[in-house]
Design a protein around this motif. Structure first.
Motif, short mmCIF file in Angstrom:
data_model
loop_
_atom_site.label_atom_id
_atom_site.label_comp_id
_atom_site.label_asym_id
_atom_site.label_seq_id
_atom_site.Cartn_x
_atom_site.Cartn_y
_atom_site.Cartn_z
N ARG A 131 0.83 -1.21 0.00
CA ARG A 131 0.00 0.00 0.00
C ARG A 131 0.86 1.25 0.00
N THR A 132 0.38 2.33 -0.59
CA THR A 132 1.14 3.57 -0.70
C THR A 132 1.66 4.02 0.65
N SER A 190 3.17 6.59 1.84
CA SER A 190 2.94 7.95 2.34
C SER A 190 1.52 8.21 2.77
N SER A 191 0.67 7.20 2.73
CA SER A 191 -0.73 7.39 3.09
C SER A 191 -1.05 6.98 4.52
N TYR A 192 -0.09 6.41 5.22
CA TYR A 192 -0.39 5.93 6.57
C TYR A 192 0.75 6.22 7.54
N SER A 226 1.81 10.29 8.46
CA SER A 226 2.03 9.79 7.11
C SER A 226 3.04 10.62 6.30
N LYS A 227 3.00 11.93 6.47
CA LYS A 227 3.92 12.80 5.73
C LYS A 227 5.15 13.16 6.55
N ASN A 281 9.72 8.72 2.64
CA ASN A 281 8.63 8.17 1.83
C ASN A 281 9.09 7.78 0.43
N ASN A 301 10.24 4.31 1.08
CA ASN A 301 9.29 3.44 1.79
C ASN A 301 9.90 2.87 3.07
N TYR A 359 -4.46 4.90 9.91
CA TYR A 359 -4.79 6.28 9.62
C TYR A 359 -3.55 7.07 9.25
N TYR A 360 -3.75 8.35 8.89
CA TYR A 360 -2.60 9.18 8.53
C TYR A 360 -1.86 9.68 9.76
#
Length: 124
Positions: free
Chosen positions: A27-28, A30-32, A53-54, A74, A77, A101-102
Motif C-alpha cells: 500500500r502507498t 505515504s498514506s499511513y 504519514s507525511k 517516503n 518506503n 490512519y494518517y
C-alpha cells in the motif's frame, strides 16, 4: 496488504547508539502513519514512537523521549528509529507497525500491519 521488514538490530553497549529500519512494501507508504513498539521478555508490548504519514508529526513514549528519534523517507518506503544513550532496559524485540490512519498513535489497535521484529540487546 502491507509487508514490513525490520533490520539493523543487534548488540550494543550501554551508552551507545543504534539505528533500526523498517522497509514497507504494498500500500502507498505515504498514506499511513508508522510506529515503533517493543516487547521485552515477560512484558507487554510497549509504544516507543510514531510518525504521521507525511512525517510532520511525531510522538514518543516516555521511555524514548529525549533519546530516540523516529523519521521516515517516503521515497524509500522506509521508517527509521535512531536510538541514542541506550540503556540495558531498552533490550527488547522492536517491531514496526503500519497505521490504519494518517496520524500516529500509541495504541496497538490503531495499527493494521506488523513486522516480524528485530532484536536489540544493550549490555551493561
Amino acid at each position: 496488504q502491507v509487508q514490513l521488514v525490520e533490520s539493523g538490530g543487534g548488540l550494543v553497549q550501554a551508552g551507545g547508539s543504534l539505528r533500526i529500519s523498517c522497509a514497507a512494501d504494498g500500500r502507498t507508504f505515504s498514506s499511513y502513519a508508522m510506529g515503533w513498539f517493543r516487547q521485552a521478555p515477560g512484558k507487554e508490548r510497549e509504544f516507543v514512537a510514531s510518525i504521521s504519514s507525511k512525517g510532520g508529526s511525531t510522538y514518543y513514549g516516555d521511555s524514548a523521549k529525549g533519546r530516540f528519534t523516529i523519521s521516515r523517507d517516503n521515497a524509500k518506503n522506509t521508517v527509521y528509529l535512531q536510538m541514542n544513550s541506550l540503556k540495558p532496559e531498552d533490550t527488547a524485540v522492536y517491531y514496526c507497525a503500519g497505521g490504519r490512519y494518517y496520524r500516529g498513535s500509541s495504541l496497538t489497535t490503531d495499527y493494521a500491519y506488523w513486522g516480524q521484529g528485530t532484536q536489540v540487546t544493550v549490555s551493561s
